[in-house]
Design a protein around this motif. Sequence first.
Motif, short mmCIF file in Angstrom:
data_model
loop_
_atom_site.label_atom_id
_atom_site.label_comp_id
_atom_site.label_asym_id
_atom_site.label_seq_id
_atom_site.Cartn_x
_atom_site.Cartn_y
_atom_site.Cartn_z
N SER A 124 36.57 -23.54 11.02
CA SER A 124 35.65 -24.66 11.27
C SER A 124 36.22 -25.96 10.73
O SER A 124 36.14 -27.02 11.39
N ALA A 125 36.80 -25.93 9.55
CA ALA A 125 37.41 -27.13 8.97
C ALA A 125 38.57 -27.62 9.83
O ALA A 125 38.75 -28.82 10.04
N GLN A 126 39.37 -26.69 10.34
CA GLN A 126 40.47 -27.06 11.24
C GLN A 126 39.93 -27.76 12.48
O GLN A 126 40.49 -28.77 12.94
N GLN A 127 38.85 -27.23 13.03
CA GLN A 127 38.28 -27.83 14.23
C GLN A 127 37.73 -29.22 13.97
O GLN A 127 37.88 -30.12 14.80
N ILE A 128 37.10 -29.42 12.82
CA ILE A 128 36.58 -30.74 12.47
C ILE A 128 37.70 -31.77 12.47
O ILE A 128 37.59 -32.86 13.05
N VAL A 129 38.80 -31.44 11.81
CA VAL A 129 39.93 -32.36 11.75
C VAL A 129 40.49 -32.62 13.14
O VAL A 129 40.82 -33.76 13.49
N ARG A 130 40.59 -31.57 13.95
CA ARG A 130 41.17 -31.72 15.29
C ARG A 130 40.29 -32.62 16.16
O ARG A 130 40.79 -33.52 16.84
N PHE A 131 38.97 -32.39 16.15
CA PHE A 131 38.08 -33.23 16.94
C PHE A 131 38.02 -34.66 16.39
O PHE A 131 37.98 -35.62 17.14
N GLN A 132 38.02 -34.79 15.06
CA GLN A 132 37.91 -36.11 14.45
C GLN A 132 39.14 -36.98 14.72
O GLN A 132 39.05 -38.20 14.75
N SER A 133 40.26 -36.34 14.95
CA SER A 133 41.50 -37.10 15.17
C SER A 133 41.46 -37.93 16.43
O SER A 133 42.20 -38.90 16.57
N GLY A 134 40.58 -37.55 17.38
CA GLY A 134 40.50 -38.28 18.63
C GLY A 134 41.58 -37.94 19.63
O GLY A 134 41.66 -38.54 20.70
N ARG A 135 42.45 -36.98 19.26
CA ARG A 135 43.56 -36.64 20.15
C ARG A 135 43.25 -35.41 21.01
O ARG A 135 44.13 -34.91 21.70
N VAL A 136 42.02 -34.93 20.96
CA VAL A 136 41.65 -33.77 21.75
C VAL A 136 41.48 -34.19 23.21
O VAL A 136 40.70 -35.10 23.52
#
Length: 373
Positions: free
Chosen positions: A80-92
Motif C-alpha cells: 500500500s505504501a508503494q502504491q501511495i508513492v507511485r500514484f502521488q508521483s504523478g507519473r502513473v
Amino acid sequence: MATTPPDAAASSPAPLSAIDNWRMAEHWPELVTALTDQSIETVSSLVRGLDLLLTKGRLTPAEYKVLAMPAERLKHCGISAQQIVRFQSGRVRQSHEKIDLAYLLECVLQERKGEMAMLGVTLRRRLKAVDILIDPTLGFSLTNAMLDWGLPFGYRIDWRLETTDGQARLWMKVYSGDRVIPGSAVVEDNIHWLLLSQIAASDGAVRLERSLANDGVELVALFRRTVQVAEEEVKVAAAQEVPMDSVFKSVSGAYVVVVSGDAALRNDAVSTLKRLGIAVDGVVDAAQAREALQGHVAHLLVLDTAHHADALHLLQAELLSKQPQLLFVEIGSTDTSPHRLPPTLEAATTRIARDEVATRLGSAVMFALSRVM
C-alpha cells in the motif's frame, strides 16, 4: 616592509557541497520506497520459510496461520505504501476505459477469496452492472483498498453497487457484531485510507465517504465518470467544438498478449480481459507472440503451458532480459504440481490453474498490472 596579501582563494567562502543542500523533506518518497522494498522482501522470505516448515511437517496448519497472517498484513501494508508513492508521483499512466464495475469488484473478491476464508470473513453482495470510465488498474487498486480499509472492523462485509443521480455508488458496510468501534477509529488516516484518498485524487472523479453506523462502519465510493455522464459530456464538447482530449485522457493503457494453442481457452481469456478494458491480442504459440510484440511494448503475457512449455519458458527468459518489468500469468494443468522456474522468472510469474481461468484470470492480471502501471 611590505606584507604579503592574503590568498584570495583562502579568504573566500568554500563552495557548498551537494550534501549541504540536502533536505530530508524533499526525499521522503525515496525513504518510503527503500523501507517498503526491504520490508516486503524480508516478509516474503519469512513466509517462504514458514511454507517450507509447513511442508516438512515442522508446523501445524494452525501454527502456520498464527505466524503467517501478521506477516501477510505487514506485506500488504508495504505494498500500500508503494502504491501511495507511485500514484502521488504523478507519473502513473492512465487510460480511461469502459469498465463493468460489478465485474471488476467480483474479480477482486474472487482473487482474495482464500484470504477471506482464512480470516473467517463472510462476504455478501448485491451488484448492479454499471459501466464507468476509469483506468482499469486504478479501479482494481481502489476496490482492493476499500476491502483492506474495512477488514479491521469486523467479519461480515456487505457490498452494494447501484446508480444514483447519474453516478455509480459502491457501498460497503462492515458489521462489527458485539464490538464497540470508537468514532476516532473510523476517521483515522491510516495507511489504507491514505491509499484510498490518493487513488481518488489521482482519478479526479471519485469521491469517498466514510461513516460510523450503529452496528458497524460504512464506506461509499461515488464514481462521477459513468458512461452515461461521459456521453453527455461528449455531446456538450461537440456542440462547443471542444477538443476531445479535454474530455478524456488519451494515453496508452496496458497491452497483454495471451499465448495458447487451445482456441477455446484463448478466446475465453481474451474476452475476459477485454471486459476489463485491457488491450489484448491472442496468439497460438511463441513464434506468433514474437510477431505480435514487434513494434509493441507488452506489460504482461498470459502463457498456457499445457503444451510446448519449454518454448514458452524460453520466450519468458528472452523477453525478461530485454524488459525486466514484464510480468507473466501462467495457466497450468490442474492435475500436475507446478514446475520450478529460475528465481528471476519465478518472481515475475503468477500461476493459476486451468479450471480457474473464468474466475481468477481477470483478477490475477489486474493485480499484476496494478504493481507496474
